[in-house]
Write an enzyme that holds these catalytic residues in place. Structure first.
Site, PDB file in Angstrom:
ATOM      1  N   HIS A 107       0.875  -1.174   0.000  1.00 17.00           N
ATOM      2  CA  HIS A 107       0.000   0.000   0.000  1.00 17.00           C
ATOM      3  C   HIS A 107       0.908   1.219   0.000  1.00 17.00           C
ATOM      4  O   HIS A 107       1.989   1.202   0.602  1.00 17.00           O
ATOM      5  CB  HIS A 107      -0.890   0.010   1.243  1.00 17.00           C
ATOM      6  CG  HIS A 107      -1.650   1.295   1.430  1.00 17.00           C
ATOM      7  ND1 HIS A 107      -2.796   1.590   0.719  1.00 17.00           N
ATOM      8  CD2 HIS A 107      -1.399   2.372   2.231  1.00 17.00           C
ATOM      9  CE1 HIS A 107      -3.242   2.784   1.090  1.00 17.00           C
ATOM     10  NE2 HIS A 107      -2.418   3.279   1.995  1.00 17.00           N
ATOM     11  N   CYS A 130      -4.432   1.892  -4.861  1.00 19.84           N
ATOM     12  CA  CYS A 130      -3.785   3.024  -4.191  1.00 19.84           C
ATOM     13  C   CYS A 130      -2.501   3.449  -4.895  1.00 19.84           C
ATOM     14  O   CYS A 130      -2.167   4.640  -4.948  1.00 19.84           O
ATOM     15  CB  CYS A 130      -3.501   2.668  -2.731  1.00 19.84           C
ATOM     16  SG  CYS A 130      -2.463   1.190  -2.535  1.00 19.84           S
TER      17      CYS A 130
END
Length: 239
Positions: free
Chosen positions: A41, A115
């Site tokens: 992430h 993301c």
């Protein structure tokens, strides 16, 4: 110029501790030892004590912020200085407002809009380099595989349909020759309704017969079975 910082996390938001440990192990092997990448992430920090990222939600924007390195859903790994931006704080706020509208939470996709893709888009507007390739490599490879597989399946389906159609035309032509075998040849009889010559259709028929093609009553059936058994010239035409 204002520094633009990338924050990277190991994705450990599963309810299963075993799954989280497996992901950590994958990241250690493929990123730390091999250098290829892993399951990560990411978030971008510029101006102030906030990092910005993107995630799934059913309603509204998927763009969100939290204190740098403090996202409670993941395990913090490292931060990377991407460069400096000439954008003012007002310009950055404008960019974030635009991105918030362009990136709704329900558009999130693990392979094609995650993301890391958001951070790339944010960096592009800030005028700094995009994320290092290893951050999102697994998603990019997976998305490419899906696209290639889909295109291959479509081309194969189209090729099968064309082969079936050609076999039907050839079969009708040969049947027509048999029924007219006692009739004298005329210029008109040497052409079918599509203007193709018997020699051309006969060649098609011989090629199809050589791989066991049979006329089919459905365009979804494939004469001769496996496409890999087609003559080389026909295989090339499919590519």
């Amino acid at each position: 110029m204002k520094e633009v910082i990338l924050h990277v996390y190991d994705v450990t938001n599963s309810e299963s501790e075993k799954t989280n440990n497996t992901i950590l192990q994958i990241n250690r092997i493929f990123k730390d030892r091999v250098g290829l990448g892993g399951i990560f992430h990411s978030a971008i920090q510029v101006y102030g004590e906030e990092e910005w990222s993107f995630g799934f939600c059913e309603n509204g924007s998927g763009v969100f912020s939290c204190p740098p390195g403090k996202n409670p859903m993941y395990t913090y790994r490292e931060h990377i200085l991407l460069g400096g931006t000439n954008c003012s704080i007002l310009k950055v706020k404008q960019i974030l407002r635009e991105l918030s509208q362009e990136w709704p939470g329900d558009s999130y996709d693990l392979l094609s809009k995650n993301c890391n893709h958001f951070c790339d888009a944010f960096c592009e507007r800030l005028g700094v380099p995009k994320l290092p390739g290893w951050v999102n490599r697994f998603a990019n490879v997976g998305d490419t595989a899906v696209v290639v597989a889909g295109n291959t399946a479509l081309r194969l389906k189209q090729a099968k349909t064309e082969i079936v159609t050609a076999s039907k035309v050839a079969y009708r032509f040969m049947a027509g020759l048999a029924s007219n075998s006692n009739s004298p040849a005329t210029p008109e009889s040497l052409n079918n309704s599509n203007g193709s010559s018997p020699r051309f259709q006969g060649t098609w028929f011989r090629n199809l017969v050589s791989v066991g093609a049979k006329p089919s009553g459905s365009a979804s059936e494939v004469p001769g079975g496996d496409v890999d058994t087609l003559p080389l010239q026909q295989q090339k035409s499919m590519k």
